[in-house]
Design a protein around this motif. Structure first.
Motif, PDB file in Angstrom:
ATOM      1  N   SER A  86      15.597  73.411  20.288  1.00 46.30           N
ATOM      2  CA  SER A  86      16.438  72.565  19.438  1.00 46.30           C
ATOM      3  C   SER A  86      16.091  71.086  19.600  1.00 46.30           C
ATOM      4  O   SER A  86      16.179  70.311  18.648  1.00 46.30           O
ATOM      5  CB  SER A  86      17.916  72.792  19.760  1.00 46.30           C
ATOM      6  OG  SER A  86      18.193  72.422  21.104  1.00 46.30           O
ATOM      7  N   LEU A  87      15.696  70.676  20.817  1.00 45.62           N
ATOM      8  CA  LEU A  87      15.327  69.278  21.034  1.00 45.62           C
ATOM      9  C   LEU A  87      14.103  68.916  20.213  1.00 45.62           C
ATOM     10  O   LEU A  87      14.076  67.890  19.531  1.00 45.62           O
ATOM     11  CB  LEU A  87      15.049  69.035  22.522  1.00 45.62           C
ATOM     12  CG  LEU A  87      14.481  67.654  22.879  1.00 45.62           C
ATOM     13  CD1 LEU A  87      15.494  66.574  22.564  1.00 45.62           C
ATOM     14  CD2 LEU A  87      14.071  67.597  24.340  1.00 45.62           C
ATOM     15  N   GLU A  90      14.942  70.070  16.071  1.00 43.48           N
ATOM     16  CA  GLU A  90      16.159  69.760  15.315  1.00 43.48           C
ATOM     17  C   GLU A  90      16.625  68.323  15.449  1.00 43.48           C
ATOM     18  O   GLU A  90      17.309  67.823  14.550  1.00 43.48           O
ATOM     19  CB  GLU A  90      17.294  70.704  15.748  1.00 43.48           C
ATOM     20  CG  GLU A  90      17.011  72.163  15.411  1.00 43.48           C
ATOM     21  CD  GLU A  90      18.094  73.091  15.915  1.00 43.48           C
ATOM     22  OE1 GLU A  90      19.157  72.593  16.347  1.00 43.48           O
ATOM     23  OE2 GLU A  90      17.878  74.317  15.895  1.00 43.48           O
ATOM     24  N   VAL A  91      16.304  67.646  16.544  1.00 41.88           N
ATOM     25  CA  VAL A  91      16.772  66.267  16.708  1.00 41.88           C
ATOM     26  C   VAL A  91      16.195  65.390  15.600  1.00 41.88           C
ATOM     27  O   VAL A  91      14.989  65.343  15.385  1.00 41.88           O
ATOM     28  CB  VAL A  91      16.369  65.707  18.091  1.00 41.88           C
ATOM     29  CG1 VAL A  91      16.559  64.186  18.133  1.00 41.88           C
ATOM     30  CG2 VAL A  91      17.205  66.350  19.175  1.00 41.88           C
ATOM     31  N   ASP A 120      22.721  73.572  24.230  1.00 40.89           N
ATOM     32  CA  ASP A 120      21.871  72.975  23.196  1.00 40.89           C
ATOM     33  C   ASP A 120      21.298  71.667  23.743  1.00 40.89           C
ATOM     34  O   ASP A 120      22.007  70.676  23.908  1.00 40.89           O
ATOM     35  CB  ASP A 120      22.715  72.723  21.948  1.00 40.89           C
ATOM     36  CG  ASP A 120      21.894  72.180  20.789  1.00 40.89           C
ATOM     37  OD1 ASP A 120      20.702  71.876  20.989  1.00 40.89           O
ATOM     38  OD2 ASP A 120      22.442  72.060  19.683  1.00 40.89           O
ATOM     39  N   ALA A 122      19.426  69.580  22.314  1.00 40.97           N
ATOM     40  CA  ALA A 122      19.515  68.502  21.325  1.00 40.97           C
ATOM     41  C   ALA A 122      20.838  67.749  21.470  1.00 40.97           C
ATOM     42  O   ALA A 122      20.877  66.515  21.438  1.00 40.97           O
ATOM     43  CB  ALA A 122      19.374  69.071  19.917  1.00 40.97           C
ATOM     44  N   GLU A 126      21.506  63.619  23.145  1.00 44.01           N
ATOM     45  CA  GLU A 126      22.261  62.495  22.587  1.00 44.01           C
ATOM     46  C   GLU A 126      23.187  61.877  23.625  1.00 44.01           C
ATOM     47  O   GLU A 126      23.444  60.670  23.604  1.00 44.01           O
ATOM     48  CB  GLU A 126      23.058  62.951  21.366  1.00 44.01           C
ATOM     49  CG  GLU A 126      22.185  63.363  20.187  1.00 44.01           C
ATOM     50  CD  GLU A 126      22.985  63.565  18.916  1.00 44.01           C
ATOM     51  OE1 GLU A 126      24.054  62.937  18.784  1.00 44.01           O
ATOM     52  OE2 GLU A 126      22.544  64.343  18.055  1.00 44.01           O
ATOM     53  N   LEU A 292      12.027  60.384  20.060  1.00 43.04           N
ATOM     54  CA  LEU A 292      13.262  61.140  19.858  1.00 43.04           C
ATOM     55  C   LEU A 292      14.493  60.273  20.119  1.00 43.04           C
ATOM     56  O   LEU A 292      15.506  60.397  19.423  1.00 43.04           O
ATOM     57  CB  LEU A 292      13.281  62.368  20.777  1.00 43.04           C
ATOM     58  CG  LEU A 292      12.278  63.482  20.446  1.00 43.04           C
ATOM     59  CD1 LEU A 292      12.302  64.556  21.529  1.00 43.04           C
ATOM     60  CD2 LEU A 292      12.580  64.097  19.090  1.00 43.04           C
ATOM     61  N   VAL A 296      17.417  59.557  17.422  1.00 47.60           N
ATOM     62  CA  VAL A 296      18.822  59.840  17.709  1.00 47.60           C
ATOM     63  C   VAL A 296      19.695  58.677  17.279  1.00 47.60           C
ATOM     64  O   VAL A 296      20.745  58.862  16.646  1.00 47.60           O
ATOM     65  CB  VAL A 296      19.006  60.140  19.211  1.00 47.60           C
ATOM     66  CG1 VAL A 296      20.467  59.981  19.621  1.00 47.60           C
ATOM     67  CG2 VAL A 296      18.537  61.551  19.527  1.00 47.60           C
TER      68      VAL A 296
END
Length: 656
Positions: A86-87, A90-91, A120, A122, A126, A292, A296
């Motif tokens: 997911s990192l 999806e980020v 998760d 992701a 954050e 990333l 974010v």
């Protein structure tokens, strides 16, 4: 306890590899907070505070193996327990390719607190990198420090991140494949660029690269990677032709958002490939993490989201208004006389509008319905003026401002400045002609109707009570000038609505549908359907502007009254007609009073504010949409002052 005040020893003692995942995640968040909140006395000149503390942390871990073991096992355990795909995949990306869904998601992330009780990565990412400055200190890590950081990941399998990265690329490729084949984007890409079907081939190309990586087949990996990267370039080039299509055929912010998401996923695939294929993957991974972090924080910004995606729509709205606005600018004496004639026709219609407004008020409707029928009266009058090719002066500025802003693109040259000043003079005298033409017929016609009613019925159509209210409402010392500025914003809003509706009309190809829809052609016939198509394409903007303006002038004050806002509209031509009706009711003797001349001065101010506010708002939007900054405003202002001194009459009457 405030995390910034935590002692490093306390943090290291709290590292527990056997703790529940939520506690280990929370410990990592506190560690990152400790890194970025170094006191001033710890910071070295020119070195980020987090780098100073990171070096201190590594020094402590190297001196204390027991802390290093716990530290590495906490990180390794978190990595094993969370979903790292997911990192990478999806980020920075919206779950749905729609702008408003992304807006709601960002709003939720801003308003609702996050939790460390998550698998998760992701979501955890954050929380870990909650400061925009994190990107800077991550990018500032040098090779020596990067090598020492390997201690933190000693409990993580060497190929763990590679497995997750390959899985993430599979996810990203599937998204790109689906988006590239979706009808909304596919039909708007350049046909030549998608002729060899790069989006179709993308999954198979990645599978070939992944097989070579898994098998360790270097001979097969190189050509497979080259082919995959060539396909990625073809996909990106094809996707970037969509905005060009939208420029010509109408803009959709959802489609622009989809294109941006598609190209961003292509960039992420390239970044992950660089990590997997590099001889120094640690450096590429660090670069990826810094990127990333930036993504974010960009994704948290609501302003960035709308500024980026509505700038193109704003430009198209402004350009469509500019096309209409060119018709309102007079550049020679023939056009000037034509403007006077058309404005006089508009004034005649507005005279009838003024009298109908009084009749609607006499019927005693409730506030909303009174405003609604007043709006219908205004809208019908403006539409009649539009269909007869006449004009209302105050509608011009919001339409002409985008055309003016277009001239600002060339003010870096002297001839460009002169060209802009020429447009200013053309515009000012066009406004003067429009207002003079409107007022020249509106006031006399209202007076004439009042006089005829005196002769026919022994009483004016507009009575003494209404006349006294007009003198009071238009008094210079009242709020009329504020209401005039408010009316200017409604004039501007109507031009935006018109530009947006015309863009929507063009984007959905409704003109083509009218011309070629089988049912419409069957009813109207081919020739008449095509005429209707051309008529609607030519008039959709004007009809929308006039109808929306009329309804807003009537309904917005009524709605404002519901919320306790005492808003009213003050339109220079309507106000002039009302004052003429008051003179017709009270007699010409009222013209010798201060109350009358106060209204006259107020009407002059109303005209200036109607024109000035609507022009200023439209001009600012047009400049922003084109990315224009007046870096040399003094040159422009000096050139206008020079023209005023040299040829002041040119601002009122066109030269011979």
């Amino acid at each position: 306890m405030n995390t910034a005040n935590w002692d490093l020893t306390a943090l290291l003692n709290a590292a527990d590899p056997q703790a529940p995942l939520a506690e280990r995640n929370l410990w990592l968040v506190r560690l990152l907070e400790w890194l970025r909140h170094a006191p001033r006395d710890e910071a070295a000149a020119g070195t980020p505070k987090a780098i100073v503390r990171l070096k201190h942390l590594l020094n402590v871990l190297e001196r204390h193996p027991e802390h290093a073991w716990a530290f590495a096992n906490v990180i390794g355990g978190v990595w094993n327990d969370v979903d790292a795909v997911s990192l990478f995949a999806e980020v920075g990306f919206a779950p749905r390719m729609a702008l408003w869904n992304e807006f709601l998601g960002r709003l939720r992330r801003r308003l609702l607190p996050g939790t460390t009780d998550t698998r998760d990565l992701a979501a955890l990412f954050e929380l870990l990198f909650g400061s925009e400055s994190d990107e800077d200190w991550i990018a500032a890590i040098d090779d020596e420090l990067l090598a020492r950081l390997s201690l933190l990941f000693s409990a993580t399998p060497d190929d763990g991140w590679r497995i997750e990265a390959r899985a993430a690329i599979t996810v990203l490729v599937s998204h790109v494949h689906a988006a590239g084949l979706s009808g909304a984007l596919r039909v708007r890409m350049d046909e030549q660029l998608v002729q060899d079907k790069p989006f179709h081939q993308l999954p198979a190309a990645w599978e070939a690269v992944e097989r070579a990586m898994t098998a360790g087949d270097a001979a097969a990996l190189s050509p497979a990677t080259q082919y995959l990267r060539a396909l990625l370039d073809r996909c990106r080039t094809a996707a970037l032709t969509v905005p060009e299509h939208l420029e010509a055929h109408g803009v959709s912010v959802d489609l622009m958002f989809s294109v941006e998401q598609l190209t961003a996923r292509l960039d992420r695939i390239e970044a992950l490939l660089a990590c997997l294929l590099s001889d120094e993957p640690q450096r590429e991974l660090l670069r990826l993490v810094a990127g990333l972090v930036r993504v974010v924080h960009e994704r948290r910004s609501l302003r960035t989201l709308f500024a980026r995606h509505y700038s193109l729509l704003a430009r198209k709205v402004a350009e469509r208004s500019a096309e209409t606005g060119e018709h309102y600018i007079t550049r020679n004496r023939d056009e000037y006389r034509d403007m006077l004639r058309r404005a006089a026709g508009g004034g005649a219609v507005i005279a009838g509008t003024t009298l109908l407004k009084f009749l609607i008020a006499m019927l005693g409707f409730t506030a909303f319905w009174g405003g609604f029928w007043a709006g219908v009266n205004y809208a019908a009058s403006f539409v009649v003026i539009h269909l007869l090719h006449w004009t209302v002066a105050t509608k011009q500025p919001a339409m002409t401002a985008p055309a003016m802003a277009d001239k600002l693109q060339h003010i870096d040259r002297d001839e460009g400045v002169e060209g802009f000043v020429d447009e200013v003079t053309h515009l000012v005298r066009s406004q003067v002609a429009g207002i003079i033409g409107n007022l020249a017929l509106a006031a006399p016609l209202v007076l004439a109707v009042q006089g005829l009613c005196w002769l026919a019925f022994g009483a004016p159509l507009v009575g003494e009570k209404e006349a006294l209210y007009v003198l009071k409402s238009l008094n210079l010392l009242g709020p009329s000038l504020l209401f005039a500025a408010f009316t200017g914003t409604l004039l501007f809003a109507s031009s935006l609505i018109a530009g947006w509706v015309e863009n929507w009309f063009v984007f959905h190809r409704l003109d083509s549908a009218i011309a070629w829809n089988p049912r419409i052609v069957g009813v109207l016939g081919r020739s008449r359907a095509q005429k209707w198509s051309r008529w609607w394409r030519a008039n959709i903007s004007g009809l929308t502007a006039n109808i929306s303006l009329g309804l807003m002038l009537g309904v917005v004050p009524a709605l404002g009254g519901f919320f306790g806002l005492g808003l009213e509209v003050r339109h220079v031509t309507l106000a002039t007609g009302q004052l003429a009706a008051a003179v017709g009711a009270l007699g010409v003797g009222v013209m010798a009073t201060w109350a009358f001349w106060s209204c006259v001065i107020c009407i002059a101010g109303i005209g200036m504010l109607n024109v000035g506010v609507s022009f200023f708002c439209a001009f600012k939007v047009a400049m922003r949409s084109r990315g224009i900054r007046l870096a040399d405003r003094r040159r422009v202002y000096a050139a206008i002052r020079s023209r005023l001194r040299r040829a002041p009459i040119s601002f009122l009457v066109p030269p011979r």
